[in-house]
Design a protein around this motif. Structure first.
Motif, PDB file in Angstrom:
ATOM      1  N   MET A 110       0.952  -1.101  -0.068  1.00  0.00           N
ATOM      2  CA  MET A 110       0.099   0.183   0.050  1.00  0.00           C
ATOM      3  C   MET A 110       0.967   1.307   0.051  1.00  0.00           C
ATOM      4  N   ALA A 111       2.279   1.000  -0.156  1.00  0.00           N
ATOM      5  CA  ALA A 111       3.152   2.386   0.054  1.00  0.00           C
ATOM      6  C   ALA A 111       2.763   3.262  -0.890  1.00  0.00           C
ATOM      7  N   PRO A 112       2.551   3.078  -2.310  1.00  0.00           N
ATOM      8  CA  PRO A 112       2.155   4.121  -3.326  1.00  0.00           C
ATOM      9  C   PRO A 112       0.922   4.798  -2.966  1.00  0.00           C
ATOM     10  N   VAL A 113      -0.062   4.189  -2.336  1.00  0.00           N
ATOM     11  CA  VAL A 113      -1.233   5.006  -1.953  1.00  0.00           C
ATOM     12  C   VAL A 113      -0.914   5.859  -0.731  1.00  0.00           C
ATOM     13  N   THR A 114      -0.233   5.160   0.241  1.00  0.00           N
ATOM     14  CA  THR A 114       0.142   6.106   1.470  1.00  0.00           C
ATOM     15  C   THR A 114       1.013   7.265   0.860  1.00  0.00           C
ATOM     16  N   HIS A 115       2.092   7.102  -0.106  1.00  0.00           N
ATOM     17  CA  HIS A 115       2.958   8.212  -0.599  1.00  0.00           C
ATOM     18  C   HIS A 115       2.031   9.441  -1.305  1.00  0.00           C
ATOM     19  N   PHE A 116       0.984   8.946  -2.057  1.00  0.00           N
ATOM     20  CA  PHE A 116       0.380   9.992  -3.054  1.00  0.00           C
ATOM     21  C   PHE A 116      -1.064  10.488  -2.092  1.00  0.00           C
TER      22      PHE A 116
END
Length: 599
Positions: A110-116
């Motif tokens: 889920m890191a991309p969701v967290t990042h953006f």
């Protein structure tokens, strides 16, 4: 119709489906999933209105700690940080992430969701998908392996995913809500008894165990204990069958254990022996236990729940681990009677009862009052690993087994008399309707000041220094400072915080919810609590600066609208001089303080 014993003893594949029936079953599967997703969204609807700006009201502390876990995973993916350790919180000592529930199996993908989109969006998504996903996982296992009726499977999934215990933990416990791996672990363990599955099934089980370790080890422990009791109970009632299947089961478990140990050797070494490890909990085992009265009570988030009554039977809003309601408990007992001829069902009921008894702790508690009746758990409460769990959470096991028993009993409805079937359906309705979950309550989080949101802090805080918020980040009292850091995806380091670590290593490695106290942390906590400003002597000023030096502070920031904020500002001003108003906050630039070596 396949009986439960036939499933356990033969694990036969589902009966071949006629081409005409297959599309109908697929539609039933889709409708079940849609039901679960919609109900999950209803439960989480208030947080979804502003996931980065709102906080779950019933447990904002734990909501905050999982924001930290998710922000850490973002840094692992986008900055190459160590997945098992971080010094972005509790600088300079850091946090052993393996000794905490780091949620790496969920946070990393889920890191991309967290990042953006922000850590708040990821936490809201993981709780939402956790409720629906757990329900769907149990529905899938039930419908493919344990029951023939899709309606029965739907009832079982509904209970397992949305029972009062699960909805209660949705108030911030992301790790306990995302239980969708557990049904497949149970299934694979039971299937190990099939001929020829020792290697393949063992390797699949090993992979599932590893995955679950990086979601929540407590749930894995509870599952292992429940399965152990189930196997013992089943063997006691069907010895010949158990002895026949034991060699295949043991071989499969051996493969699973070996595979899991190989894959988890380093992470577990890190957890139990690396810097930041601890043993035990910050409380005695009899503090957080299941109240006997809660078994027939209603949880505060259930439709029939009353918060005032529930508080007397529960340790917190995130620990309503039973609360079946009177009719709910009755229907669980009725289900056991319906299934009584099934050895497997009786073994499951015994497992639920034993683990429920463990959740009562060392001494029986009834409606908030501790009795003098001592219970067996007191004999094992200090065993390593067992002493790392909150005792009341053992009740999650009987809560889940109850859903499985209800599904199995509902699957027997075609064999009931017309009158019996009507009574059973009426009982299910009367049991389930009062347990319908209400939307979780939220509160608005304190807004981040421009000093943080506009990146002004970067002018003051080099990467090797820290930003110190006052009140200091800590469990309960300093949640705002930690929230700033985590919603900013740990872009700067901050001292202290809310996490699990040793109370005061190396002298005391008992588990603690916060960093070891220092002179300045005690002083500022006392000023915040009382509003009384001590006379700051030169020695006290020196001690405060010494702690700031230890924390590698670059700037001190007073959190707006803090309790007794005027008193805190006076103390800091006397020690550090007058503040500057920058980006909506009072700051003290302390980059002149020396930087300790990192050796």
């Amino acid at each position: 119709m396949r009986a439960v014993d036939e499933v356990v003893e033969e694990q036969a594949a589902p009966e071949p489906q006629e081409p005409v029936a297959a599309p109908r079953r697929r539609r039933a599967d889709l409708w079940a999933l849609l039901n679960y997703v919609v109900l999950s969204l209803v439960v989480m609807c208030q947080l979804w209105r502003d996931p980065n700006g709102r906080v779950l009201a019933s447990n904002d502390d734990d909501h905050g700690i999982f924001l930290f876990m998710i922000a850490h995973s973002e840094r692992v993916v986008f900055h190459g940080d160590n997945p098992f350790f971080t010094d972005r919180l509790n600088a300079p000592d850091g946090v052993n992430m393996m000794a905490n529930t780091a949620l790496l199996a969920l946070g990393l993908p889920m890191a991309p969701v967290t990042h953006f989109l922000g850590a708040g969006v990821t936490v809201a998504f993981l709780i939402t998908i956790g409720l629906a996903g757990t329900a769907w996982a149990w529905y899938w296992v039930l419908s493919r392996h344990l029951v023939k009726s899709r309606v029965a499977a739907w009832i079982g999934g509904l209970w397992c995913g949305f029972c009062p215990a699960m909805v209660s933990h949705a108030n911030g416990h992301v790790n306990f809500v995302d239980q969708f791996v557990i049904p497949f672990i149970v299934l694979q363990v039971l299937r190990l008894r099939e001929p020829g599955r020792a290697v393949r099934g063992g390797l699949i089980l090993a992979a599932l165990i590893v995955l679950q370790v990086f979601i929540n080890e407590e749930s894995l422990l509870f599952t292992a204990l429940a399965l152990g009791v189930f196997v013992i109970a089943y063997a006691a009632m069907s010895w010949k069958t158990a002895m026949r299947d034991a060699p295949r089961m043991l071989a499969g478990l051996g493969v699973a254990g070996l595979g899991a140990v190989v894959l988890l050797a380093y992470p577990l070494y890190f957890q139990f022996f690396h810097r930041g490890h601890y043993h035990g909990q910050p409380f005695e085992p009899d503090k957080y236990v299941t109240d006997l009265a809660s078994v027939v009570g209603f949880a505060r988030q259930s439709l029939a729940g009353n918060a005032e009554l529930t508080r007397r039977m529960s340790v917190s809003a995130t620990e309503d681990n039973t609360f079946f309601g009177p009719i709910g408990l009755l229907m669980i007992l009725v289900s056991v009677l319906v299934l009584w001829r099934s050895v497997a069902a009786r073994a499951a009921a015994i497992s639920a009862l034993v683990v429920l008894l463990a959740s009562f702790g060392p001494r029986l508690r009834v409606y908030g009052h501790d009795t003098s009746l001592k219970l067996p758990f007191g004999l094992v409460s200090h065993i390593p690993v067992i002493d790392l769990v909150s005792v009341t959470r053992f009740a999650l096991v009987p809560s889940t087994i109850a859903g499985v028993l209800l599904a199995l009993a509902a699957d027997r409805m075609p064999t009931m008399s017309v009158k019996g079937r009507r009574w059973f359906i009426a009982g299910l309705v009367c049991a389930l309707v009062p347990l319908i979950p209400k939307p979780l309550p939220i509160v608005a989080g304190d807004p981040l000041p421009p000093f943080i949101t506009q990146g002004t802090y970067k002018q003051y805080v080099p990467d090797d220094r820290t930003l110190v918020t006052v009140p200091l980040p800590d469990v309960t009292t300093g949640r705002t400072g930690q929230r700033w850091a985590t919603l900013n995806l740990l872009d700067y380091r901050t001292p202290r915080g809310y996490f699990m670590g040793p109370a005061d290593a190396p002298a005391n490695d008992t588990g603690s919810w916060s960093a070891p106290p220092r002179w300045t942390s005690r002083l500022l906590a006392q000023v915040r609590l009382t509003g009384k400003v001590p006379t700051m002597t030169e020695g006290m000023k020196l001690a405060l600066k010494k702690d700031l030096t230890y924390w590698r502070a670059a700037v001190v920031v007073l959190v707006p609208n803090s309790r007794n904020g005027g008193a805190l500002q006076t103390v800091l001003t006397e020690a550090l001089g007058p503040p500057q108003l920058v980006g909506g906050v009072q700051i003290w630039d302390v980059r002149y303080l020396p930087v300790p070596s990192q050796g």
